[in-house]
Design a protein around this motif. Sequence first.
Motif: not given
Length: 458
Positions: A379-382, A391-410
Motif C-alpha cells: 500500500d504505497p498510500e502509507r 508514525r515514529p521516526r524509526y518505524a521505517w529505517f531502510p537506510f539505518g539511522g543516526g550518525p551511521r546512516a547511509c551516506i548514499g540515501q539520495h
Amino acid sequence: MATTETPLPGPAGLPLLGSLLDLKNDSLATYLRAHRTYGDVVRITAGPPGLRAQLYAVFSAEGAQRVLATEAANFRKDNTFYQEVRETFGNGLLTSQDADYLRQRRLVQPLFTRRRVDGYASALTDETSAMLHRWNAAPGAAPGPTVDLLDEMTRLTLRAVARILFGVDVDAAVDVVERSFPVIGEYVLRRAYSPLTLPRDWPTPANRRAATAANELYAVCDRIIRERRAQGAEADGEDLLTLLTHAGSAEDDGLDAAEIRDQVLVFLLAGHETTATSLGFALHLLALHPEEQARARAEAVRVLDGRTPTAADLDALPYLTMVLKEAMRLYPAGPVIGRSAVEATEIDGYTIPAGADVIVAPWVTHRHPRYWEDPERFDPERFTPEREKERPRYAWFPFGGGPRACIGQHFSMLESVLALAMVLQEYELTAVDRTVPVSAGITLRATGPARCVLRRRR
C-alpha cells in the motif's frame, strides 16, 4: 509492566544448539516469530555449550532509535559480522569506527551532497536506456520477453555504480564484481554464523575460493586506482574515484591508496546490491498490483511525456517515490543491523548487558502491527506526507539511522525513482512469480526468481 529485574524472554531452542539452526536456515522468519511470541526485546540463544552466544533483538521503533541514534555511542560495530566484513572489504565507511570513521566521513561527505549526486543522473539514465534497448531487442513470443527483475536490476545498478565510480573503466570492473561478490558474500555470511571459524590463512577449499575471488577484486580496483593517481592533477574527471583521489582538507592530506580501495569496495557493495533490491522489488510489486502500476505509469507519463527524466523531476514524481518507500518497507535491503553494547542499557523495560550482541531489524519493525495496519499488504498510500508524520521516526529505517546512516540515501532514491519512471513509460509488467523467497546475507537477497512478462507500450 516489565522492570529491569524481569528476565528477558526468548525461545528455548534445541537443548544442544539453541536457535542456531533456525537462524542459519531462516533468520528473518526466526526474528519475526520471536517478536510475535515474546515481544519487542528478545534474547535468542544460539550455539553449542561452551560456544553459546546470546543475541539481544530489539524490535520497537523506539528501541531502534535508541540503539542507532540517541545512544549510538554505546552501540558499536564490534560484532563478529562486521569483523568478517571488515576483513574482507576493508576499513571503509561501512565498517570503520571512532576517529577513522569521522575522518573518512569528513573527506567523503562532499562527494555525496545533493548537488553532486544530482550530477550523476545522466549516467544513471544512460544505463537504464541501454537496458531498455536490450529488452526491446530481446527475442520472444507475444506479448513480450520474460525477465528476472532482480537479476536485471542487479546488472543495471552494478553498471551504474561502476560507471560513476570508475568512469570509462566500467566493463573490466563489472565482470570481476559479478564473479567475485557472490563467492565473497557467501563466505562472509558462513563465517559470521559459525560458532567456530578456522583462520583465514589455512588452505581450506573455502578459504582458497574466497581468497582467489577477493584478490581478483582487489587487483582490478588497485589497477584503476594506481592509473588514476598516476595522472595526478591531470585527472579532472567527475567520477567518484577521481574525486576520492583529490579528497582532502587543510587538516588532512586525504586518503592513501589502501583507504581509497576500501571506500571503493564499500561503494561497490552498498551502492549496487541495496539499490537493486529496492528497485527490483518495487517493480515486482507493481507487476503484482495492476492498479498501482497504472497509477505510477500515469504519473511518469504525465510528468515526462516520453522524455528521459532528470534529477529535477524527482520531486514531481511523489507517487513513484511512495511506491519505492513501500517496497523498501516490505523488502529492506539491510534487513538486520548488528551492534555490540558497550555498557548495560535499559530498553523497553529490559536490561541489555554490557558486551551483548544486539540487533535491530527493519524486516521486523517494518511489519510491527503497532505502526503498520495489515503490514504484509502492499500500500504505497502509507507514505503520504500526512501519514509519515503520524508514525515514529524509526518505524521505517531502510537506510539505518543516526550518525551511521547511509551516506548514499539520495543516490539510491534518485537512481530508483528515475529508473522506475523510465521502465513504466516503456513497458507494462505482468508477474510470473507470485512470491519471491528471500534470506538475509550481507544484504537482503532473493533465493528464487522474480520473473515478469514485459509488454511494450506503443
